[in-house]
Design an enzyme around this catalytic site. Structure first.
Site, PDB file in Angstrom:
ATOM      1  N   GLY A  50       0.765  -1.009  -0.094  1.00 48.38           N
ATOM      2  CA  GLY A  50       0.188   0.111   0.144  1.00 48.38           C
ATOM      3  C   GLY A  50       0.987   1.214   0.021  1.00 48.38           C
ATOM      4  N   CYS A  61      -8.545  22.211  16.805  1.00 54.10           N
ATOM      5  CA  CYS A  61      -8.501  22.305  18.119  1.00 54.10           C
ATOM      6  C   CYS A  61      -7.971  21.325  19.063  1.00 54.10           C
ATOM      7  CB  CYS A  61      -9.713  23.096  18.845  1.00 54.10           C
ATOM      8  SG  CYS A  61     -10.268  24.456  17.893  1.00 54.10           S
ATOM      9  N   GLU A  62      -6.689  20.740  18.771  1.00 48.91           N
ATOM     10  CA  GLU A  62      -6.068  19.912  19.503  1.00 48.91           C
ATOM     11  C   GLU A  62      -4.519  19.995  19.440  1.00 48.91           C
ATOM     12  OE1 GLU A  62      -7.531  16.856  20.699  1.00 48.91           O
ATOM     13  OE2 GLU A  62      -9.444  17.100  19.589  1.00 48.91           O
ATOM     14  N   TYR A 101      -2.369   6.613   3.661  1.00 47.10           N
ATOM     15  CA  TYR A 101      -2.881   6.774   5.018  1.00 47.10           C
ATOM     16  C   TYR A 101      -2.935   8.457   5.166  1.00 47.10           C
ATOM     17  CZ  TYR A 101      -1.671   2.251   4.879  1.00 47.10           C
ATOM     18  OH  TYR A 101      -1.417   0.621   4.675  1.00 47.10           O
TER      19      TYR A 101
HETATM   20  C1  PLP Z   1      -2.534  -2.231   5.715  1.00 50.23           C
HETATM   21  C2  PLP Z   1      -2.360  -3.680   5.088  1.00 50.23           C
HETATM   22  C3  PLP Z   1      -1.518  -3.792   3.888  1.00 50.23           C
HETATM   23  C4  PLP Z   1      -0.563  -2.673   3.482  1.00 50.23           C
HETATM   24  O1  PLP Z   1       0.458  -2.298   4.540  1.00 50.23           O
HETATM   25  P1  PLP Z   1       1.490  -0.979   3.677  1.00 50.23           P
HETATM   26  O2  PLP Z   1       2.398  -0.571   4.936  1.00 50.23           O
HETATM   27  O3  PLP Z   1       0.824   0.064   3.275  1.00 50.23           O
HETATM   28  O4  PLP Z   1       2.085  -1.609   2.490  1.00 50.23           O
HETATM   29  C5  PLP Z   1      -1.301  -4.970   3.427  1.00 50.23           C
HETATM   30  N1  PLP Z   1      -1.978  -6.155   4.033  1.00 50.23           N
HETATM   31  C6  PLP Z   1      -2.749  -6.307   5.016  1.00 50.23           C
HETATM   32  C7  PLP Z   1      -3.458  -7.297   5.671  1.00 50.23           C
HETATM   33  C8  PLP Z   1      -2.772  -4.943   5.685  1.00 50.23           C
HETATM   34  O5  PLP Z   1      -3.876  -4.879   6.788  1.00 50.23           O
END
Ligand code: PLP
Length: 424
Positions: free
Chosen positions: A275, A352-353, A381
């Protein structure tokens, strides 16, 4: 072609000056580089080619349909963790027969939706979940493909909130439980145990955790095959680290060097769920300085992006490079060092944090009201965790492709904020 770069003291995304985007679309503003997304995907595709991988881009890093379409067109599949994410990838035109579904709390509705969508496999995280999947599959008269998620008890050395492969956190199961469940599957004609899954945490900045987990998988896969299961897939998850600061992350080929041989030894098809590696450096968050103030012996740069847009520093103490869009001084190699001509400031948002900040004690060229700032490495993210906290409309998202600019999510309005609370 370049992605984000400074040219004539001005930040560009590919061929487009970022200041022009801010003038046309306002701030705060997300800018994606399509080239960056594709380059990262290609690096994984090429590095792991020998294992014939199914690359399942992890939707939770950034599920914008514009991003998903770029991934889908470039041959990526998807890893989802909810029914909503499965819906998203379908909207982006994904081939659901290559989608994997992880997560510790899948509801029956989500399981049925995934079975109807004929996904590649479920990453199963508990005995109760296995039972629920078996039950739904029997009701629907289908066979559910499952991979058991092993918690290999490996310390991936990430932040406490982002480690997932260590004994004592909620993800996966130990190897004894995996064997127990494998026995159970044998007695259930509605379940097909086709793989082993692991995801160790994120971001991971060394190759060792992958090497160790791939080695653990070799033994388990052999045992399960002896038991009579046709194990076809080894899914090592995501978690590959990226360069937030400088050059701290290994290359895709470094990760591949420790994973591919184990995969070949097992004669499994590799599944990966990157990701952050794909989305992280594909976007910046652009903001404008609203005020500056001196207080308590510190200078605060208050800008119009907040923790509701990008929560990572507040939530994980994350580091993001921050630099002006039109700087008097070009960005340094080392963003944590003292920089001549610069002053230490806290870059904070309007929410406001006290945790609403992007950088603390950071050396920046002198900033004044109206200056534009870029917050780098915000693609993963960022928008996927953004909220309307403090009743702040979500910012506009733009996809840049060479000199072309596409709005992939329009800016929310005040009316959007209350739309679901008004009578139909
Ligand atoms: C969040 C997640 C990913 C991706 O993680 P990255 O660090 O963004 O590559 C892959 N597999 C599972 C099961 C996840 O929960």
């Amino acid at each position: 072609m370049q992605t984000f770069h400074y040219l004539n003291s001005e930040l560009y995304c590919e061929d487009v000056p970022v200041s022009r985007l801010a003038a046309d679309f306002g701030t705060p503003l997300w800018v994606y580089s399509k080239r960056a997304l594709l380059t990262q995907l290609e690096q994984i595709q090429e590095a792991f080619a020998a294992a014939n991988p199914i690359i399942c881009y992890s939707v939770k890093a950034n599920g914008n349909l514009g991003v998903l379409r770029v991934m889908q067109q470039a041959g990526s599949s998807f890893d989802v963790v909810s029914g909503g994410e499965l819906y998203r990838v379908k909207q982006a035109g994904a081939d659901t027969t290559k989608v994997v579904f992880a997560g510790v709390g899948k509801t029956d509705d989500e399981i049925r939706f995934a079975l109807e969508s004929k996904i590649l496999m479920f990453d199963v995280e508990s005995e109760a979940e296995l039972d629920a999947i078996g039950h739904c599959a029997a009701e629907m008269g289908v066979v559910a493909p499952v991979a058991l998620r092993l918690n290999p008890d490996i310390d991936a050395k990430t932040h406490a909130k982002t480690t997932t492969g260590k004994k004592g956190n909620k993800f996966g199961m130990d190897s004894e439980r995996v064997h127990e469940l494998a026995n159970k599957v044998l007695k259930n004609p509605n379940l097909d145990l086709c793989g082993i899954h692991m995801h160790l945490g994120s971001p991971i900045l060394t190759t060792e955790p992958y090497e160790l987990s791939a080695k653990k998988a070799v033994g388990i896969v052999a045992d399960l095959r002896t038991q009579g299961h046709q194990i076809r897939y080894l899914n090592l998850g995501g978690g590959f680290g990226i360069n937030y600061r400088g050059n701290e992350a290994p290359l895709a080929k470094d990760f591949a060097a420790v994973i591919v041989p184990a995969c070949k030894e097992m004669n499994c098809q590799l599944v990966l769920e990157p990701g952050r590696f794909i989305a992280g450096n594909s976007a910046i968050l652009v903001s404008q300085v609203v005020f500056t103030k001196m207080e308590g012996g510190k200078k605060f740069v208050i800008q119009d992006a907040g923790m509701n847009d990008l929560v990572r520093p507040a939530m994980y103490d994350s580091f993001h490079r921050v630099w002006p869009v039109k700087p008097a001084v070009l960005p340094p190699e080392d963003f944590e060092a003292e920089i001549p001509g610069c002053e230490p400031v806290d870059v904070v948002g309007p929410v406001c944090e006290s945790s609403d900040y992007f950088a603390k004690g950071r050396f920046l060229p002198p900033m004044v009201r109206g200056d534009l700032l870029a917050i780098f490495s915000a693609g993963a993210y960022g928008t996927s965790m953004s909220s309307n906290y403090n009743a702040r409309p979500r910012a506009v998202e733009l996809m840049v492709d060479g000199g072309a600019v596409e709005v992939v999510r329009r800016r929310e309005t005040y009316a959007d904020l209350v739309a679901h609370e008004l009578p139909e």
